[in-house]
Design a protein around this motif. Structure first.
Motif, PDB file in Angstrom:
ATOM      1  N   THR A 141      41.768  42.864  43.673  1.00 58.11           N
ATOM      2  CA  THR A 141      42.962  43.452  43.058  1.00 58.11           C
ATOM      3  C   THR A 141      44.221  42.767  43.562  1.00 58.11           C
ATOM      4  O   THR A 141      45.152  42.505  42.790  1.00 58.11           O
ATOM      5  N   ALA A 142      44.264  42.465  44.859  1.00 53.32           N
ATOM      6  CA  ALA A 142      45.454  41.856  45.452  1.00 53.32           C
ATOM      7  C   ALA A 142      45.364  40.334  45.502  1.00 53.32           C
ATOM      8  O   ALA A 142      46.333  39.636  45.205  1.00 53.32           O
ATOM      9  N   ASN A 143      44.203  39.809  45.905  1.00 55.72           N
ATOM     10  CA  ASN A 143      44.021  38.362  46.032  1.00 55.72           C
ATOM     11  C   ASN A 143      42.670  37.950  45.474  1.00 55.72           C
ATOM     12  O   ASN A 143      41.690  38.707  45.570  1.00 55.72           O
ATOM     13  N   THR A 144      42.615  36.757  44.906  1.00 52.20           N
ATOM     14  CA  THR A 144      41.359  36.178  44.450  1.00 52.20           C
ATOM     15  C   THR A 144      41.077  34.941  45.295  1.00 52.20           C
ATOM     16  O   THR A 144      41.928  34.062  45.418  1.00 52.20           O
ATOM     17  N   LEU A 145      39.877  34.917  45.893  1.00 51.07           N
ATOM     18  CA  LEU A 145      39.491  33.815  46.756  1.00 51.07           C
ATOM     19  C   LEU A 145      38.291  33.093  46.162  1.00 51.07           C
ATOM     20  O   LEU A 145      37.420  33.724  45.556  1.00 51.07           O
ATOM     21  N   VAL A 146      38.256  31.794  46.346  1.00 52.56           N
ATOM     22  CA  VAL A 146      37.175  30.969  45.814  1.00 52.56           C
ATOM     23  C   VAL A 146      36.546  30.183  46.950  1.00 52.56           C
ATOM     24  O   VAL A 146      37.237  29.494  47.707  1.00 52.56           O
ATOM     25  N   ARG A 191      49.249  42.061  36.754  1.00 47.95           N
ATOM     26  CA  ARG A 191      48.120  42.096  37.703  1.00 47.95           C
ATOM     27  C   ARG A 191      46.901  42.469  36.870  1.00 47.95           C
ATOM     28  O   ARG A 191      46.726  43.633  36.492  1.00 47.95           O
ATOM     29  N   PRO A 192      46.049  41.504  36.540  1.00 53.11           N
ATOM     30  CA  PRO A 192      44.969  41.758  35.579  1.00 53.11           C
ATOM     31  C   PRO A 192      43.836  42.628  36.098  1.00 53.11           C
ATOM     32  O   PRO A 192      42.967  43.028  35.333  1.00 53.11           O
ATOM     33  N   LEU A 193      43.846  42.916  37.407  1.00 50.20           N
ATOM     34  CA  LEU A 193      42.826  43.801  37.973  1.00 50.20           C
ATOM     35  C   LEU A 193      43.507  44.988  38.623  1.00 50.20           C
ATOM     36  O   LEU A 193      44.496  44.836  39.346  1.00 50.20           O
ATOM     37  N   ARG A 194      42.968  46.153  38.340  1.00 53.58           N
ATOM     38  CA  ARG A 194      43.468  47.372  38.957  1.00 53.58           C
ATOM     39  C   ARG A 194      42.285  48.155  39.511  1.00 53.58           C
ATOM     40  O   ARG A 194      41.274  48.327  38.829  1.00 53.58           O
ATOM     41  N   ASP A 195      42.422  48.623  40.745  1.00 55.32           N
ATOM     42  CA  ASP A 195      41.353  49.381  41.394  1.00 55.32           C
ATOM     43  C   ASP A 195      40.032  48.619  41.385  1.00 55.32           C
ATOM     44  O   ASP A 195      38.957  49.198  41.220  1.00 55.32           O
ATOM     45  N   VAL A 202      38.793  46.575  39.179  1.00 59.08           N
ATOM     46  CA  VAL A 202      38.153  46.285  37.888  1.00 59.08           C
ATOM     47  C   VAL A 202      39.172  45.657  36.932  1.00 59.08           C
ATOM     48  O   VAL A 202      40.380  45.765  37.123  1.00 59.08           O
ATOM     49  N   ILE A 203      38.635  45.013  35.892  1.00 58.05           N
ATOM     50  CA  ILE A 203      39.490  44.305  34.945  1.00 58.05           C
ATOM     51  C   ILE A 203      40.250  45.294  34.064  1.00 58.05           C
ATOM     52  O   ILE A 203      39.668  46.153  33.415  1.00 58.05           O
ATOM     53  N   SER A 204      41.573  45.156  34.051  1.00 60.38           N
ATOM     54  CA  SER A 204      42.389  45.966  33.153  1.00 60.38           C
ATOM     55  C   SER A 204      42.947  45.124  32.004  1.00 60.38           C
ATOM     56  O   SER A 204      43.333  45.659  30.973  1.00 60.38           O
ATOM     57  N   GLU A 205      43.004  43.807  32.210  1.00 57.41           N
ATOM     58  CA  GLU A 205      43.491  42.868  31.189  1.00 57.41           C
ATOM     59  C   GLU A 205      42.464  41.755  31.056  1.00 57.41           C
ATOM     60  O   GLU A 205      42.478  40.787  31.828  1.00 57.41           O
ATOM     61  N   VAL A 250      33.320  41.762  33.757  1.00 54.60           N
ATOM     62  CA  VAL A 250      33.457  40.697  34.761  1.00 54.60           C
ATOM     63  C   VAL A 250      32.555  39.522  34.408  1.00 54.60           C
ATOM     64  O   VAL A 250      32.971  38.358  34.452  1.00 54.60           O
ATOM     65  N   PHE A 251      31.314  39.827  34.037  1.00 53.36           N
ATOM     66  CA  PHE A 251      30.360  38.780  33.673  1.00 53.36           C
ATOM     67  C   PHE A 251      30.860  37.959  32.478  1.00 53.36           C
ATOM     68  O   PHE A 251      30.881  36.725  32.503  1.00 53.36           O
ATOM     69  N   ASP A 252      31.295  38.658  31.435  1.00 55.35           N
ATOM     70  CA  ASP A 252      31.767  37.966  30.222  1.00 55.35           C
ATOM     71  C   ASP A 252      32.995  37.114  30.511  1.00 55.35           C
ATOM     72  O   ASP A 252      33.120  35.996  29.993  1.00 55.35           O
ATOM     73  N   ALA A 253      33.909  37.637  31.324  1.00 54.86           N
ATOM     74  CA  ALA A 253      35.122  36.881  31.656  1.00 54.86           C
ATOM     75  C   ALA A 253      34.771  35.618  32.433  1.00 54.86           C
ATOM     76  O   ALA A 253      35.372  34.560  32.224  1.00 54.86           O
ATOM     77  N   THR A 254      33.765  35.709  33.313  1.00 57.25           N
ATOM     78  CA  THR A 254      33.367  34.547  34.120  1.00 57.25           C
ATOM     79  C   THR A 254      32.730  33.468  33.247  1.00 57.25           C
ATOM     80  O   THR A 254      33.033  32.276  33.375  1.00 57.25           O
TER      81      THR A 254
END
Length: 353
Positions: free
Chosen positions: A22-27, A73-77, A79-82, A126-130
């Motif tokens: 939700t706050a940061n995405t790490l790869v 912020r495309p993720l909230r709590d 999970v994907i909101s956008e 999440v799967f479909d977006a990936t």
């Protein structure tokens, strides 16, 4: 039986672990470790909805953007909101990871961390977006499992281990034994709720209107869950609600501890609830090994002391707690044959293009 093509594809493809937070995405990239750590923010053109900036640059615009740009912020709590914005963000990050290789590689295999409490619909999103973002294969792993692997906990052994993963949107509590989760709890109370608590506290106690970015700075600087050896103060700047004019107020760490106490209490009660349902033999193991804490918000000052005091089991902070989920997701791909059963919906979560 694996074909020679699949064998070579597995060797030369880029394997990526993603903590879609939700706050940061790490790869994390196999063989390289963490290569990207970006805030989960996307700046969009208001008319076309086309991404302008992703990550740190987009966060800099947060609450400062002109009218023709919106910051999302495309993720909230957790999970994907956008959906489309999340897809664009993932696409950007996967391409950025690709750019760091010196030869062109096939589309990557990706493992994505997800909260343990999400629904089947949220997992599929999440799967479909990936897949839409360019992954050749996509797998999902529950965040507490990934965090435990990333922190080096012995999740495959008979002795019990426990992790509390506190991120921006969710808190995950899990107890492991023999490679599986024995007890788990997932709540949508974490760092973001603490920021909102501080915003509300400043509004009601000091008549000062501040934004979430300021609240986040206050939390990181003087926020705590337990009395500090030396209490501190912070000058908070915002708008006075009575006069409508700029104003600044000096607040103490004692006040901010009071502000976030509601969210901290909920997290502590969730830990107690999980332990209350834990088999006694596993509790005995935990009294020896302690409780590992991971996630960016687990770094709130005094939180390990508060949990240790409340549950009578030593709580300790993982090494580099913010990166545990991403490192764990990456480690699954490195030791795929031994750890594949820890993935969520493995047979449905693999798609080739």
């Amino acid at each position: 039986m694996q074909s020679p093509f699949d064998f070579l594809l597995g060797i030369f493809s880029l394997d990526i672990g993603i903590d879609l937070g939700t706050a940061n995405t790490l790869v994390s990239v196999r063989g390289k470790g963490i290569v990207i750590n970006e805030p989960s923010f996307v700046a969009l053109d208001k008319k076309t909805r086309r991404p302008i900036e992703v990550g740190a640059r987009a966060k800099e615009m947060w609450n400062k953007n002109p009218k023709d740009i919106i910051v999302v912020r495309p993720l909230r709590d957790g999970v994907i909101s956008e959906f489309e914005v999340t897809e664009a963000m993932l696409n950007h990050l996967i391409n950025k990871a690709h750019e760091q290789t010196w030869v062109p590689l096939p589309r990557p295999r990706v493992v994505v961390g997800i909260p343990s409490g999400v629904t089947e619909v949220e997992k599929r999103a999440v799967f479909d977006a990936t897949i839409s973002a360019g992954a050749r294969e996509a797998y999902l792993i529950e965040e507490p499992v990934a965090a435990a692997i990333g922190a080096g906990l012995p999740v495959q052994e008979t002795r019990g281990s426990m992790i509390i993963d506190i991120g921006g949107g969710t808190t995950e509590v899990a107890i492991f034994s023999l490679g599986g989760i024995v007890i788990s709890r997932s709540i949508r109370v974490a760092g973001d709720e603490m920021d909102e608590d501080i915003v509300q506290y400043m509004r009601t106690k000091h008549n000062l209107l501040i934004g979430e970015p300021t609240a986040q700075k206050v939390k990181e600087d003087i926020g705590s869950a337990y009395p500090l050896p030396q209490e501190r103060t912070f000058i908070v700047k915002g708008r006075n609600l009575m006069t409508g004019l700029p104003a600044s107020v000096e607040v103490s760490s004692i006040e901010i501890r009071e502000a976030v106490s509601g969210s901290v209490d909920i997290i502590v009660d969730t830990v107690k609830d999980a332990l209350d349902d834990t088999p006694p033999e596993l509790v005995a193991d935990l009294m020896e090994s302690g409780i590992c804490m991971a996630g960016g918000s687990s770094q709130l000052k005094g939180l390990t002391d508060r949990i240790t005091d409340e549950v009578n089991i030593r709580a300790w902070l993982a090494e580099d707690p913010m990166t545990c989920v991403a490192r764990g997701a990456g480690r699954v791909l490195e030791d795929y044959n031994n750890l594949r059963r820890l993935l969520v919906g493995l047979e449905r979560g693999s798609t080739r293009h």
